[in-house]
Design a protein around this motif. Structure first.
Motif, short mmCIF file in Angstrom:
data_model
loop_
_atom_site.label_atom_id
_atom_site.label_comp_id
_atom_site.label_asym_id
_atom_site.label_seq_id
_atom_site.Cartn_x
_atom_site.Cartn_y
_atom_site.Cartn_z
N ASP A 180 -2.94 -2.70 10.71
CA ASP A 180 -4.34 -3.10 10.91
C ASP A 180 -5.26 -2.45 9.86
O ASP A 180 -6.25 -3.07 9.43
CB ASP A 180 -4.81 -2.71 12.31
N LEU A 181 -4.94 -1.24 9.45
CA LEU A 181 -5.73 -0.60 8.41
C LEU A 181 -5.62 -1.36 7.10
O LEU A 181 -6.60 -1.53 6.37
CB LEU A 181 -5.28 0.85 8.21
N ASN A 182 -4.43 -1.84 6.80
CA ASN A 182 -4.23 -2.58 5.56
C ASN A 182 -4.84 -3.98 5.62
O ASN A 182 -5.05 -4.60 4.57
CB ASN A 182 -2.74 -2.68 5.25
N ALA A 183 -5.13 -4.45 6.82
CA ALA A 183 -5.68 -5.81 6.97
C ALA A 183 -7.17 -5.81 7.29
O ALA A 183 -7.72 -6.85 7.65
CB ALA A 183 -4.91 -6.55 8.07
N CYS A 184 -7.84 -4.66 7.15
CA CYS A 184 -9.23 -4.55 7.60
C CYS A 184 -10.24 -5.00 6.55
O CYS A 184 -11.44 -4.96 6.80
CB CYS A 184 -9.53 -3.12 8.05
N PHE B 169 -3.77 15.07 2.93
CA PHE B 169 -3.34 13.94 2.12
C PHE B 169 -3.24 14.37 0.66
O PHE B 169 -4.04 15.18 0.19
CB PHE B 169 -4.33 12.77 2.25
N SER B 170 -2.26 13.83 -0.03
CA SER B 170 -2.06 14.16 -1.44
C SER B 170 -1.54 12.93 -2.16
O SER B 170 -1.29 11.89 -1.54
CB SER B 170 -1.05 15.30 -1.57
N ALA B 171 -1.36 13.04 -3.46
CA ALA B 171 -0.86 11.91 -4.24
C ALA B 171 0.51 11.47 -3.77
O ALA B 171 0.90 10.30 -3.94
CB ALA B 171 -0.81 12.29 -5.72
N ASP B 172 1.26 12.37 -3.14
CA ASP B 172 2.61 12.05 -2.67
C ASP B 172 2.67 11.72 -1.18
O ASP B 172 3.74 11.41 -0.66
CB ASP B 172 3.55 13.24 -2.94
N ASP B 173 1.55 11.79 -0.49
CA ASP B 173 1.56 11.56 0.95
C ASP B 173 0.26 10.88 1.37
O ASP B 173 -0.75 11.52 1.63
CB ASP B 173 1.69 12.91 1.68
N GLY B 174 0.30 9.55 1.39
CA GLY B 174 -0.87 8.78 1.81
C GLY B 174 -1.08 7.51 1.04
O GLY B 174 -1.05 6.42 1.62
N GLU C 89 0.80 5.76 -0.81
CA GLU C 89 1.89 4.78 -0.76
C GLU C 89 1.82 3.89 0.48
O GLU C 89 2.42 2.81 0.52
CB GLU C 89 3.25 5.51 -0.81
N SER C 90 1.05 4.29 1.47
CA SER C 90 0.93 3.50 2.70
C SER C 90 -0.08 2.36 2.56
O SER C 90 -0.19 1.53 3.45
CB SER C 90 0.50 4.40 3.86
#
Length: 246
Positions: free
Chosen positions: A183-187, A201-206, A208-209
Motif C-alpha cells: 500500500d505504501l508503494n501504491a499511495c 534506515f540506511s542506504a542498505d536498509d529501506g 530497496e523496498s
C-alpha cells in the motif's frame, strides 16, 4: 528571567530537551535517559529509557524539575514521579511553532534561565523557510517490521511541510499508522523520506523496498528533535531532499 525559585537540579526524560538544557546551562542537568546522546560526552546519571525510566532513581536524585513529553513518556511513569513529590513539566510538540513555544516554557519559565541566543537563531533559520511550491508528495516511514509511517498531527510532518514536502498520509486517522508495504508503494508518492531514527534506515536498509521511488535519507535528529538542532535543520534536511529529488 522567570520569577520562580532558582532551579539547580534537572532531570530530562526527552533527548531533544536534554540537548536544549545542556546547550543553555550545562551544569543544570543531573539525570537523563539512556537515549540522550547529545551533546556528546554528557556526564550525568542515566535513569533508563524514555518509556521505562527508573522512577525511584530519579526521585533519589532529588531534582527541582523533571522535564518530559506527552508523546515520548508514559503517563504512569509521570504519575509516579508526581506521587513522589517531584515537579514534572510535560511538553506537547506537534508543530514547529509549538516547539519554539514549549522550548521557551521549559528553559525560561521552567528552569528559570535567560532566553538562549540559539533559540532566536533557530527561529530565524526557519522564518523564511515556508515553501511556496512545487511540493513533493512523500511517504515517510518511521519504523520497519512492521512498516509504520508519519500520519496526522506530527512535529516531523510540520517540519517537512515547511520544506515543501506533502505527507500523503497526513489525513490518516492515526498519528503513526501501520500500513502494508504494498500500500505504501501504491499511495502515489513521488519520494520516500527515510530518517535514521527512531528506526535506523540506511542506504542498505529501506530504499530497496521502494523500487523506482527516489529515497531521501535524512537526519532523524534534524527531523524529529526540537532544540539546538533546529538551527541547522532547514539546511541539512533541505540538502538531502534536493539531492534525492534531482
Amino acid at each position: 528571567m522567570s520569577g520562580r525559585p532558582a532551579v539547580r537540579r534537572v532531570v530530562s526524560l526527552v533527548p531533544s530537551l536534554t540537548e536544549a538544557v545542556a546547550a543553555t546551562a550545562p551544569g543544570l542537568l543531573v539525570g537523563a535517559t539512556d537515549w540522550c546522546e547529545h551533546p556528546a560526552g554528557l556526564d550525568v546519571v542515566r535513569v533508563g529509557g524514555t518509556k521505562n525510566p527508573d522512577t525511584a532513581r530519579i526521585a533519589a536524585l532529588a531534582p527541582d524539575l523533571v522535564i518530559a513529553n506527552e508523546e515520548e513518556n508514559r503517563a504512569p511513569d509521570l504519575a509516579a514521579l508526581l506521587a513522589a513529590g517531584l515537579e514534572v513539566l510535560v511538553t506537547e510538540v506537534r508543530t514547529l511553532d509549538q516547539a519554539f513555544t514549549e522550548l521557551e516554557r521549559v528553559l525560561v519559565r521552567g528552569c528559570g534561565l535567560a532566553r538562549p541566543a540559539w533559540l532566536d537563531d533557530a527561529r530565524d533559520a526557519w522564518r523564511d523557510t515556508r515553501a511556496a511550491g512545487p511540493f513533493l508528495r512523500a511517504v515517510v516511514p518511521v519504523w520497519r517490521r512492521p512498516w509504520m509511517v508519519l500520519g496526522r498531527d506530527t512535529f516531523a510532518g510540520d517540519v517537512l511541510a515547511r520544506l515543501g514536502v506533502v505527507n500523503v498520509h497526513a489525513g490518516h486517522a492515526d498519528r503513526y499508522p501501520r500500513i502494508p508495504l504494498a500500500d505504501l508503494n501504491a499511495c502515489g508518492a513521488e519520494i520516500v523520506v527515510l530518517p535514521d531514527e527512531p528506526y535506523r534506515f540506511s542506504a542498505d536498509d529501506g530504499p530497496e523496498s521502494f523500487p523506482g521511488l527516489p529515497s531521501a535519507l535524512v537526519s532523524g535528529r534534524h527531523l524529529t528533535w526540537y532544540g539546538p538542532s533546529l538551527t541547522r535543520a532547514p539546511q541539512v534536511l533541505g540538502a538531502a531532499l534536493r539531492a534525492a529529488s534531482r
